[in-house]
Motif scaffolding. Structure first.
Motif, PDB file in Angstrom:
ATOM      1  N   VAL A 197       2.237  -2.675   7.508  1.00 17.23           N
ATOM      2  CA  VAL A 197       1.252  -3.741   7.299  1.00 17.23           C
ATOM      3  C   VAL A 197       1.966  -5.081   7.296  1.00 17.23           C
ATOM      4  N   VAL A 198       1.378  -6.054   7.988  1.00 18.97           N
ATOM      5  CA  VAL A 198       1.909  -7.419   7.985  1.00 18.97           C
ATOM      6  C   VAL A 198       0.929  -8.316   7.230  1.00 18.97           C
ATOM      7  N   SER A 199      -0.069  -8.834   7.926  1.00 23.06           N
ATOM      8  CA  SER A 199      -0.956  -9.835   7.330  1.00 23.06           C
ATOM      9  C   SER A 199      -1.845  -9.272   6.234  1.00 23.06           C
ATOM     10  N   GLY A 200      -2.110  -7.962   6.263  1.00 23.76           N
ATOM     11  CA  GLY A 200      -2.939  -7.365   5.228  1.00 23.76           C
ATOM     12  C   GLY A 200      -2.337  -7.505   3.841  1.00 23.76           C
ATOM     13  N   ILE A 201      -1.019  -7.690   3.789  1.00 27.88           N
ATOM     14  CA  ILE A 201      -0.344  -7.936   2.511  1.00 27.88           C
ATOM     15  C   ILE A 201       0.211  -9.352   2.453  1.00 27.88           C
ATOM     16  N   CYS A 202       0.919  -9.762   3.505  1.00 30.21           N
ATOM     17  CA  CYS A 202       1.548 -11.090   3.482  1.00 30.21           C
ATOM     18  C   CYS A 202       0.523 -12.213   3.416  1.00 30.21           C
ATOM     19  N   GLY A 203      -0.667 -11.983   3.961  1.00 34.28           N
ATOM     20  CA  GLY A 203      -1.692 -13.008   3.951  1.00 34.28           C
ATOM     21  C   GLY A 203      -2.667 -12.888   2.804  1.00 34.28           C
ATOM     22  N   ALA A 204      -2.425 -11.930   1.908  1.00 33.59           N
ATOM     23  CA  ALA A 204      -3.359 -11.705   0.808  1.00 33.59           C
ATOM     24  C   ALA A 204      -3.124 -12.689  -0.330  1.00 33.59           C
TER      25      ALA A 204
END
Length: 225
Positions: A197-204
């Motif tokens: 996961v990239v944005s699903g965590i980093c963008g949260a």
């Protein structure tokens, strides 16, 4: 303790891939909170930083991670070697199809390192199967759905496409690309050792809560092997 010492316990369930669109001083806090929420391995992916800057970032990131989970670096075997030479605890490398060959990475890093490889088509799987046993630790397979974090990605596989690939290899397969918490259970049932996961965590807004939502979406027992 090295990565291969942890072979039986190497947990690929939630592979956090960092987002180089986020300022690094913010990113290391995201990583710290994501590990607290359940991320089981961290891949530093930074396509923009020059070698020296990336080396500094790898060292800083490993200081924050502090051995809680394995750390691998995307693409840059040279930076992994330099970081290890500087005393940083870097567990391995994740390679793409155009990077240094996995066999060379294994020879240079040693048997205790983690070596992952991106594979998303039959030719890649055939190449992986032709490598000596122990060369690769896992395959990154995707994309599952279109994603903005990698605009040049190959056609999306979907869960059924992922399942077809996972069924043809004995190597653990980690699903990547547009994965949401709702996808975790179907992907695990389709043979995924975990999800990346990239944005699903980093963008949260809350990276710990986001990581937790992925980690609790499906128990490990649901993996079909």
């Amino acid at each position: 303790m090295t990565a291969r010492d942890l072979d039986r316990d190497l947990d690929l369930a939630l592979h956090l891939v960092t987002d180089d669109r986020i300022a690094f001083d913010v990113l290391i806090g995201v990583v710290d909170r994501a590990i607290a929420g359940g991320a089981t391995i961290v891949q530093l992916r930074d396509k923009r930083a020059a070698a020296r800057e990336l080396l500094e970032r790898v060292i800083a990131l490993t200081d924050v991670v502090d051995g809680r989970v394995p750390v691998v670096v995307d693409d840059r075997l040279d930076v992994v070697l330099a970081a290890r030479d500087a005393g940083a605890r870097v567990d391995g490398v994740h390679l793409g199809q155009s990077d240094i060959p996995p066999l060379a990475a294994r020879r240079l890093l040693g048997r205790d390192a983690i070596v992952g490889w991106t594979a998303n088509e039959p030719a890649h799987l055939a190449a992986a199967a032709a490598l000596p046993p122990g060369t690769l630790d896992y395959l990154g397979v995707g994309v599952i759905r279109p994603t903005t974090t990698k605009p040049d990605h190959p056609p999306a596989l979907g869960i059924d496409g992922f399942a077809r690939i996972a069924a043809t290899t004995a190597l653990p397969c980690v699903a990547i690309g547009g994965v949401t918490p709702d996808d975790v259970a179907p992907l695990r049932a389709a043979g995924a050792a975990g999800v990346a996961v990239v944005s699903g965590i980093c963008g949260a807004w809350d990276p710990a809560a986001a990581a937790r939502s992925f980690r609790t979406a499906a128990p490990a027992a649901e993996v079909r092997r």
